[in-house]
Enzyme design. Structure first.
Site, PDB file in Angstrom:
ATOM      1  N   ARG A  79     -15.261  15.815  28.964  1.00  0.00           N
ATOM      2  CA  ARG A  79     -14.663  14.630  28.627  1.00  0.00           C
ATOM      3  C   ARG A  79     -15.732  13.283  28.718  1.00  0.00           C
ATOM      4  O   ARG A  79     -16.112  13.057  29.790  1.00  0.00           O
ATOM      5  CB  ARG A  79     -13.535  14.459  29.763  1.00  0.00           C
ATOM      6  CG  ARG A  79     -12.845  13.097  29.465  1.00  0.00           C
ATOM      7  CD  ARG A  79     -12.011  13.134  28.403  1.00  0.00           C
ATOM      8  NE  ARG A  79     -10.846  14.122  28.277  1.00  0.00           N
ATOM      9  CZ  ARG A  79     -10.310  14.291  27.081  1.00  0.00           C
ATOM     10  NH1 ARG A  79     -10.364  13.474  26.008  1.00  0.00           N
ATOM     11  NH2 ARG A  79      -9.400  15.107  26.895  1.00  0.00           N
ATOM     12  N   ARG A 105     -17.050  21.810  19.831  1.00  0.00           N
ATOM     13  CA  ARG A 105     -17.285  21.254  21.227  1.00  0.00           C
ATOM     14  C   ARG A 105     -17.238  22.069  22.234  1.00  0.00           C
ATOM     15  O   ARG A 105     -17.480  21.809  23.410  1.00  0.00           O
ATOM     16  CB  ARG A 105     -16.280  19.905  21.268  1.00  0.00           C
ATOM     17  CG  ARG A 105     -14.811  20.120  21.205  1.00  0.00           C
ATOM     18  CD  ARG A 105     -14.129  18.660  21.154  1.00  0.00           C
ATOM     19  NE  ARG A 105     -12.751  18.984  21.327  1.00  0.00           N
ATOM     20  CZ  ARG A 105     -11.787  18.254  21.848  1.00  0.00           C
ATOM     21  NH1 ARG A 105     -12.120  17.213  22.343  1.00  0.00           N
ATOM     22  NH2 ARG A 105     -10.608  18.567  21.850  1.00  0.00           N
ATOM     23  N   HIS A 174     -17.474  11.725  18.169  1.00  0.00           N
ATOM     24  CA  HIS A 174     -16.493  11.106  18.836  1.00  0.00           C
ATOM     25  C   HIS A 174     -16.951  10.418  19.962  1.00  0.00           C
ATOM     26  O   HIS A 174     -16.829  10.576  21.200  1.00  0.00           O
ATOM     27  CB  HIS A 174     -15.546  12.206  19.487  1.00  0.00           C
ATOM     28  CG  HIS A 174     -14.146  11.869  19.842  1.00  0.00           C
ATOM     29  ND1 HIS A 174     -14.159  10.899  20.942  1.00  0.00           N
ATOM     30  CD2 HIS A 174     -13.013  12.389  19.637  1.00  0.00           C
ATOM     31  CE1 HIS A 174     -12.882  10.863  21.305  1.00  0.00           C
ATOM     32  NE2 HIS A 174     -12.223  11.766  20.516  1.00  0.00           N
ATOM     33  N   ASP A 218      -4.656   4.374  18.787  1.00  0.00           N
ATOM     34  CA  ASP A 218      -5.294   5.568  18.118  1.00  0.00           C
ATOM     35  C   ASP A 218      -5.128   5.334  16.573  1.00  0.00           C
ATOM     36  O   ASP A 218      -4.273   5.474  16.072  1.00  0.00           O
ATOM     37  CB  ASP A 218      -4.356   6.794  18.492  1.00  0.00           C
ATOM     38  CG  ASP A 218      -5.085   8.289  18.228  1.00  0.00           C
ATOM     39  OD1 ASP A 218      -5.924   8.073  17.560  1.00  0.00           O
ATOM     40  OD2 ASP A 218      -4.344   9.152  18.469  1.00  0.00           O
ATOM     41  N   GLU A 277     -15.580   6.242  16.494  1.00  0.00           N
ATOM     42  CA  GLU A 277     -15.890   7.657  15.831  1.00  0.00           C
ATOM     43  C   GLU A 277     -15.962   7.541  14.391  1.00  0.00           C
ATOM     44  O   GLU A 277     -15.052   7.452  13.796  1.00  0.00           O
ATOM     45  CB  GLU A 277     -14.778   8.567  16.314  1.00  0.00           C
ATOM     46  CG  GLU A 277     -14.406   8.618  17.787  1.00  0.00           C
ATOM     47  CD  GLU A 277     -12.994   9.200  17.880  1.00  0.00           C
ATOM     48  OE1 GLU A 277     -12.734  10.169  17.297  1.00  0.00           O
ATOM     49  OE2 GLU A 277     -11.906   8.421  18.766  1.00  0.00           O
TER      50      GLU A 277
HETATM   51  C1  BG6 Z   1      -9.096  11.098  19.344  1.00  0.00           C
HETATM   52  C2  BG6 Z   1      -7.965  11.296  18.348  1.00  0.00           C
HETATM   53  O1  BG6 Z   1     -10.211  11.087  18.374  1.00  0.00           O
HETATM   54  O2  BG6 Z   1      -9.313  11.946  20.172  1.00  0.00           O
HETATM   55  C3  BG6 Z   1      -6.743  11.242  19.565  1.00  0.00           C
HETATM   56  O3  BG6 Z   1      -7.759  10.389  17.563  1.00  0.00           O
HETATM   57  C4  BG6 Z   1      -6.988  12.032  20.594  1.00  0.00           C
HETATM   58  O4  BG6 Z   1      -5.395  11.643  18.867  1.00  0.00           O
HETATM   59  C5  BG6 Z   1      -8.393  11.819  21.046  1.00  0.00           C
HETATM   60  O5  BG6 Z   1      -5.874  12.128  21.734  1.00  0.00           O
HETATM   61  C6  BG6 Z   1      -8.691  13.006  22.354  1.00  0.00           C
HETATM   62  O6  BG6 Z   1      -8.547  14.048  22.113  1.00  0.00           O
HETATM   63  P1  BG6 Z   1      -8.859  15.097  22.881  1.00  0.00           P
HETATM   64  O7  BG6 Z   1      -8.559  16.560  22.330  1.00  0.00           O
HETATM   65  O8  BG6 Z   1     -10.272  15.177  23.309  1.00  0.00           O
HETATM   66  O9  BG6 Z   1      -8.039  14.889  24.038  1.00  0.00           O
END
Ligand code: BG6
Length: 307
Positions: A79, A105, A174, A218, A277
């Site tokens: 994360r 990932r 991302h 978002d 992103e």
């Molecule tokens: C973003 C999406 O890129 O990633 C969101 O647009 C999403 O909708 C976010 O909640 C995080 O995603 P994740 O799967 O890493 O919790």
């Protein structure tokens, strides 16, 4: 999870790919294989798990946000930092037994090359087509990731279609950027663009005023320019994000209640991050012809603020 996870031995990675002081392999959190790249006063840390950059220090200053509560676990995405969403972005369009943001990932990449020269320190990683954990992707596409560290961070994702028919893929780089206060940032190039608002039924909305991260945001921005800039108004830092191969920029901040509900997201983390992103979201995935390669990339540059 992987069909064919590569066996990684840190000692053999060191023997084959280490470059004294420039490219250094070690065991990271939970023994996951980690690589550190350095170039002059800049450094970068990445995990083979996800080809995931977890730190980018530009002249001694951290550019990325990483959750202190992140799992470092072979089954899950880290994360923060720079996760790679591939070969689909967001929820799978037809199967709810498939993970959000694809399988790259949470897959272990293999190292295919490292390099140190006068211009940059670099690494190339690959997720081979036969590593795909799902039958519908088995043997279809390789993802190659190249990263070059200099006084900028350059990275490119190359999707190679090995199948005999056109391949549809969506994807995103991302990046989680660290900011002093997410309510006090600006991304001026977004003003005037249209976006799909994911917190409002994907309605197409126009960004009339400068973006403000106040609560959950978002958005999939459409018709985006090649460069956007992130201004941190408290620290006076400005990062330029130059991109290629993407139709969209996604901007995400979970807001307070979603951050608290996520087990791997620091409770107050939403105050100190914003995701910007470069993406090809599912509204328009890329189509790649047999034997062809699609490239998406970004260049992060620290801009001096004009006084
Ligand atoms: C973003 C999406 O890129 O990633 C969101 O647009 C999403 O909708 C976010 O909640 C995080 O995603 P994740 O799967 O890493 O919790």
């Amino acid at each position: 999870m992987l069909a064919n996870p590569p066996i990684v031995n840190i000692e053999s990675l060191k023997d084959t790919f280490e470059i004294c002081d420039k490219v250094v392999f070690s065991a990271g959190h939970n023994q996951l294989p980690r690589v550190q790249l350095t170039f002059e006063g800049h450094s970068l840390e990445l995990y083979l798990h996800g080809a995931h950059i977890t730190s980018y220090m530009q002249a001694g200053e951290e550019v990325l946000w990483l959750s202190e509560s992140s799992h470092f676990n072979a089954e899950k995405a880290i994360r923060g930092g720079i996760p790679l969403c591939w070969p689909w972005f967001g929820p799978h369009e037809s199967r709810n037994d498939r993970p959000q943001h694809g399988f790259a990932r949470a897959s272990q990449f293999r190292v295919v090359n490292t390099e140190s020269n006068a211009l940059y320190t670099g690494i190339i990683l690959r997720l081979d087509a036969d590593q795909a954990p799902y039958e519908e992707w088995q043997g279809k596409a390789t993802l190659e990731v190249e990263i070059r560290l200099s006084d900028t961070l350059w990275m490119e994702l190359r999707t190679i279609n090995h199948s005999e028919s056109p391949l549809l893929a969506s994807q995103a780089i991302h990046s989680y950027f660290q900011v002093e206060d997410s309510r006090k940032i600006a991304i001026p190039e977004l003003t005037g663009l249209k976006y799909h608002d994911k917190v409002n039924d994907n309605q197409v909305t126009e960004q009339k005023d400068p973006i403000l991260l106040n609560g959950e945001v978002d958005r999939v921005y459409l018709n985006t320019p090649r460069r956007v800039t992130l201004h941190d108004q408290i620290s006076d830092r400005c990062i330029a994000i130059d991109t290629w191969g993407n139709a969209h920029f996604v901007v995400w901040n979970p807001g307070e209640s979603n951050a608290k509900a996520m087990g791997d997201f620091d409770d107050d983390g939403y105050e100190h991050m914003v995701c910007i992103e470069p993406a090809n979201a599912q509204v328009s995935p890329v189509s790649i012809n047999p034997g062809e390669t699609h490239r998406i990339g970004q260049l992060l540059t620290h801009l001096a603020i004009e006084q």
